[in-house]
Design a protein around this motif. Structure first.
Motif, PDB file in Angstrom:
ATOM      1  N   MET A 155      41.792  24.415  32.049  1.00  0.00           N
ATOM      2  CA  MET A 155      41.761  23.120  32.725  1.00  0.00           C
ATOM      3  C   MET A 155      40.657  23.048  33.773  1.00  0.00           C
ATOM      4  O   MET A 155      40.123  21.973  34.039  1.00  0.00           O
ATOM      5  CB  MET A 155      43.130  22.800  33.334  1.00  0.00           C
ATOM      6  N   ALA A 156      40.291  24.188  34.357  1.00  0.00           N
ATOM      7  CA  ALA A 156      39.154  24.211  35.290  1.00  0.00           C
ATOM      8  C   ALA A 156      37.875  23.839  34.544  1.00  0.00           C
ATOM      9  O   ALA A 156      37.046  23.070  35.044  1.00  0.00           O
ATOM     10  CB  ALA A 156      39.032  25.584  35.940  1.00  0.00           C
ATOM     11  N   LEU A 157      37.720  24.368  33.330  1.00  0.00           N
ATOM     12  CA  LEU A 157      36.561  24.022  32.498  1.00  0.00           C
ATOM     13  C   LEU A 157      36.598  22.555  32.083  1.00  0.00           C
ATOM     14  O   LEU A 157      35.568  21.877  32.089  1.00  0.00           O
ATOM     15  CB  LEU A 157      36.502  24.918  31.261  1.00  0.00           C
ATOM     16  N   VAL A 158      37.776  22.067  31.714  1.00  0.00           N
ATOM     17  CA  VAL A 158      37.916  20.657  31.343  1.00  0.00           C
ATOM     18  C   VAL A 158      37.462  19.777  32.509  1.00  0.00           C
ATOM     19  O   VAL A 158      36.686  18.836  32.323  1.00  0.00           O
ATOM     20  CB  VAL A 158      39.382  20.329  30.942  1.00  0.00           C
ATOM     21  N   TYR A 159      37.934  20.090  33.706  1.00  0.00           N
ATOM     22  CA  TYR A 159      37.565  19.316  34.891  1.00  0.00           C
ATOM     23  C   TYR A 159      36.047  19.320  35.094  1.00  0.00           C
ATOM     24  O   TYR A 159      35.430  18.283  35.335  1.00  0.00           O
ATOM     25  CB  TYR A 159      38.274  19.881  36.128  1.00  0.00           C
ATOM     26  N   THR A 160      35.446  20.500  34.982  1.00  0.00           N
ATOM     27  CA  THR A 160      33.996  20.624  35.166  1.00  0.00           C
ATOM     28  C   THR A 160      33.232  19.792  34.143  1.00  0.00           C
ATOM     29  O   THR A 160      32.262  19.104  34.479  1.00  0.00           O
ATOM     30  CB  THR A 160      33.571  22.106  35.059  1.00  0.00           C
ATOM     31  N   MET A 161      33.666  19.857  32.882  1.00  0.00           N
ATOM     32  CA  MET A 161      32.948  19.135  31.825  1.00  0.00           C
ATOM     33  C   MET A 161      33.151  17.625  31.904  1.00  0.00           C
ATOM     34  O   MET A 161      32.240  16.857  31.621  1.00  0.00           O
ATOM     35  CB  MET A 161      33.354  19.687  30.459  1.00  0.00           C
ATOM     36  N   VAL A 162      34.352  17.187  32.298  1.00  0.00           N
ATOM     37  CA  VAL A 162      34.593  15.748  32.455  1.00  0.00           C
ATOM     38  C   VAL A 162      33.748  15.207  33.610  1.00  0.00           C
ATOM     39  O   VAL A 162      33.090  14.174  33.476  1.00  0.00           O
ATOM     40  CB  VAL A 162      36.096  15.456  32.670  1.00  0.00           C
ATOM     41  N   THR A 163      33.737  15.920  34.739  1.00  0.00           N
ATOM     42  CA  THR A 163      32.951  15.447  35.883  1.00  0.00           C
ATOM     43  C   THR A 163      31.449  15.522  35.593  1.00  0.00           C
ATOM     44  O   THR A 163      30.679  14.736  36.140  1.00  0.00           O
ATOM     45  CB  THR A 163      33.293  16.219  37.170  1.00  0.00           C
ATOM     46  N   ALA A 164      31.024  16.435  34.711  1.00  0.00           N
ATOM     47  CA  ALA A 164      29.616  16.492  34.310  1.00  0.00           C
ATOM     48  C   ALA A 164      29.206  15.224  33.566  1.00  0.00           C
ATOM     49  O   ALA A 164      28.026  14.901  33.483  1.00  0.00           O
ATOM     50  CB  ALA A 164      29.359  17.714  33.427  1.00  0.00           C
ATOM     51  N   HIS A 165      30.188  14.492  33.040  1.00  0.00           N
ATOM     52  CA  HIS A 165      29.940  13.216  32.369  1.00  0.00           C
ATOM     53  C   HIS A 165      30.283  12.040  33.291  1.00  0.00           C
ATOM     54  O   HIS A 165      30.504  10.924  32.820  1.00  0.00           O
ATOM     55  CB  HIS A 165      30.770  13.127  31.082  1.00  0.00           C
ATOM     56  N   SER A 166      30.370  12.314  34.601  1.00  0.00           N
ATOM     57  CA  SER A 166      30.731  11.295  35.607  1.00  0.00           C
ATOM     58  C   SER A 166      32.114  10.706  35.343  1.00  0.00           C
ATOM     59  O   SER A 166      32.391   9.558  35.707  1.00  0.00           O
ATOM     60  CB  SER A 166      29.688  10.165  35.648  1.00  0.00           C
TER      61      SER A 166
END
Length: 195
Positions: A155-166
């Motif tokens: 979920m930490a990775l999910v958060y990082t990748m979602v925020t990388a897409h704004s």
């Protein structure tokens, strides 16, 4: 002498397993700090979702998997990241269903366009989360899985990748009833990665 040989063999096997786990954790940390590559193209995010479902088809074959995809506008995105987001959410949904063995596992994947945002959600009827778990869910290394079965980086990775897409994430979960994780993405006409 035979006992010493057996003990040495067991120690070597334990060390080997420990090194494999360390390797996995280090790889996840590297992905967390700089997820995948930053290349982004004009795409339909539905393709990333469908690829994730195909990839996990064998692991999810014993679950009731449903999906609903509304037409999405194309947006600048990294499809491999979208794929990885959905894979992580589906695996979490599967584990949640496994922990709630009183009923058949049901996982629903939805993609739509609402309020000028692309919305992708994964809903399960698994064990759900307490408020205490929900506030920690995006913390690196936090896991509800038994020791040795999870790194706590999904979920930490999910958060990082979602925020990388704004984008943003919302979690709606009730213990013993299930969880819905929704990811909201703005429609981007150009790349923000290298700005």
């Amino acid at each position: 002498l035979i006992e010493i040989g057996a003990e040495i063999k067991e120690l070597i096997e334990d060390s080997d397993e420990g090194l494999r786990r360390i390797n996995t954790i280090v790889r996840n940390l590297l992905n967390f700090s700089r997820p995948a590559d930053n290349e982004k193209d004009l795409c339909d995010m539905t393709d990333g979702i469908k690829n994730a479902l195909k990839l996990l088809n064998n692991q999810l074959k014993n679950y009731n998997i449903t999906s609903h995809f509304s037409p999405l506008p194309q947006t600048m995105c990294n499809l491999s990241m979208i794929n990885q987001i959905i894979v992580n959410l589906l695996i979490n949904a599967k584990h949640a269903c496994d922990m709630h063995d009183e009923r058949d596992g049901h996982i629903h994947v939805h993609a739509g366009y609402e309020n000028n945002k692309i919305v992708i959600s994964v809903t399960d009827n698994g064990c759900g989360m307490s408020d205490k778990v929900k506030v920690q869910i995006f913390n690196p290394f936090f896991t509800t899985k038994p020791v040795g079965t999870g790194t706590g980086m999904g979920m930490a990775l999910v958060y990082t990748m979602v925020t990388a897409h704004s984008g943003t994430i919302e979690i709606d979960s009730t213990e013993h009833e299930g969880t819905k994780v929704s990811c909201f993405f703005p429609v981007l006409s150009h790349s923000l990665f290298n700005e």
